[in-house]
Design a protein around this motif. Structure first.
Motif, short mmCIF file in Angstrom:
data_model
loop_
_atom_site.label_atom_id
_atom_site.label_comp_id
_atom_site.label_asym_id
_atom_site.label_seq_id
_atom_site.Cartn_x
_atom_site.Cartn_y
_atom_site.Cartn_z
N GLY A 70 0.83 -1.20 0.00
CA GLY A 70 0.00 0.00 0.00
C GLY A 70 0.86 1.24 0.00
N ALA A 71 0.61 2.12 0.95
CA ALA A 71 1.37 3.37 1.04
C ALA A 71 1.59 3.73 2.49
CB ALA A 71 0.63 4.49 0.31
N ALA A 72 2.78 4.24 2.77
CA ALA A 72 3.06 4.83 4.07
C ALA A 72 2.58 6.27 4.04
CB ALA A 72 4.55 4.78 4.37
N LEU A 73 1.95 6.72 5.11
CA LEU A 73 1.37 8.05 5.15
C LEU A 73 2.19 8.95 6.07
CD1 LEU A 73 -2.40 7.07 5.45
CD2 LEU A 73 -1.03 7.43 3.39
N VAL A 74 2.57 10.10 5.56
CA VAL A 74 3.35 11.08 6.36
C VAL A 74 2.69 12.44 6.20
CG1 VAL A 74 5.52 9.82 6.16
CG2 VAL A 74 4.93 11.52 4.44
N ARG A 75 3.03 13.33 7.10
CA ARG A 75 2.45 14.67 7.08
C ARG A 75 2.95 15.42 5.84
NH1 ARG A 75 3.99 13.06 11.97
NH2 ARG A 75 2.48 13.11 13.69
#
Length: 356
Positions: A348-353
């Motif tokens: 999937g995807a890693a989520l960051v600010r």
């Protein structure tokens, strides 16, 4: 839409470690920006890594960054990053052979290497050390095979085998098997061998610390007197190996050896370095095997009848690890082969600010 940025990644288990795998092109090229992003992704700085995807343990706070090869003779680049759990620090000095065992499968999945008709050989350039390791995985009919009958201690169940050949294991960081020039020396009254194999290690006999080498990882971690003494010796070993002040570095890794208790050739306890590994790092096993080929080293004196080629079994807290040691006909140096497994766990995807 929201204020989060998405970075494609795959969570994979490699050997007895796990962590996110990224394409190099999906991360910032600048190391400072890249490391800041990895710290946020993993949640580093909290013992549970509660605000990230790290597992709150050094073995599950690891990152693999993979891309096209940057040196001749390799198929892909692999940069390993150890993201510390409680400190917001990313260390790219060491290699990790366990995470490396998933690099070939990730490379095939992402189209960096074409799958072979029955098996695929991937020559991996470990950017941390500049060395090449050959990984061989099963791809019957040109398709990746994750399921199989191979089991490794420290991982439940079985999976398809991954065969790793450490073709350039000698002098991973210093360019020399013996960075200090001696196969054995004494630091603070402790006889040690300082070996630069697949990873730089400081090897000592467990009995020097009043131990057997067959203690559990928890038992060793909960012995503050021993751990403090081991770290004091490690700090001086780092100086002698040419690394300078290693107080904030994971290198060199301390290793204790002792008499086998479960039918193996040697009891081994490997440290990460501030806690005992729950099993045994692949690169640690390779370095101990390299040390075994030196008759005057700590390991060599414990195995005086060793002759190459040979198969060795190292006992660790979760079971045993088998390696094969041969002599490279071209260089005369030892080559170590290790069998591991890997599995794709989540994609999937890693989520960051999002940064303005």
């Amino acid at each position: 839409m929201d204020d989060l940025m998405r970075i494609p990644c795959v969570l994979m288990r490699g050997g007895t470690s796990k962590g996110p795998f990224f394409l190099r092109s999906d991360l910032p090229a600048d190391p400072v920006q890249r490391d800041a992003l990895l710290i946020e992704i993993m949640g580093s700085g909290h013992p549970l890594e509660i605000d990230g995807i790290g597992g709150g343990n050094p073995l599950s706070s690891k990152v693999a960054i993979v891309g096209p090869a940057s040196r001749d003779g390799a198929d892909v680049d692999y940069l390993f990053a150890q993201v510390k759990v409680e400190e917001q620090i990313v260390d790219t000095a060491p290699n990790c052979g366990n995470m490396l065992s998933a690099v070939a499968a990730f490379s095939v999945e992402r189209g960096l290497v074409p799958a072979g008709p029955s098996e695929t050989r991937v020559r991996v350039h470990n950017v941390n050390t500049g060395k090449i390791i050959e990984a061989r995985i099963l791809t019957p009919g040109g398709e990746l095979r994750y399921q199989g009958d191979t089991g490794i201690d420290g991982v439940p169940g079985t999976a398809a085998p991954v065969y790793l050949a450490f073709l350039e294991a000698i002098g991973a960081k210093t360019g020399r098997m013996l960075p200090s020039g001696a196969p054995q020396e004494v630091i603070d009254g402790v006889p040690v061998s300082l070996i630069d194999g697949a990873t730089p290690v400081m090897i000592a006999r467990a009995e020097t610390f009043g131990l057997t080498g067959s203690e559990s990882a928890q038992e060793l971690d909960q012995n503050p007197t021993f751990m403090a003494r081991l770290e004091a010796v490690r700090l001086k070993a780092g100086q002698r190996m040419g690394f300078g002040d290693v107080a904030q570095s994971v290198l060199p890794k301390p290793v204790l050896i002792g008499a086998p208790q479960r039918g193996g050739d040697l009891a081994v306890r490997y440290f990460t370095p501030w806690s005992c590994h729950s099993s045994l790092a692949t690169t640690g096993a390779v370095s101990v095997a390299v040390a075994a080929t030196l008759p005057d080293s700590i390991v060599g004196t414990a195995m005086p009848d060793l002759r190459l080629p040979t198969d060795l079994t190292f006992e660790h807290p979760s079971g045993r690890m088998a390696v094969r040691v041969e002599t490279d006909a071209a260089t005369g140096q030892p080559v170590v082969f290790v069998t591991r497994t890997c599995r794709r766990l989540f994609e999937g995807a890693a989520l960051v600010r999002r940064r303005n």
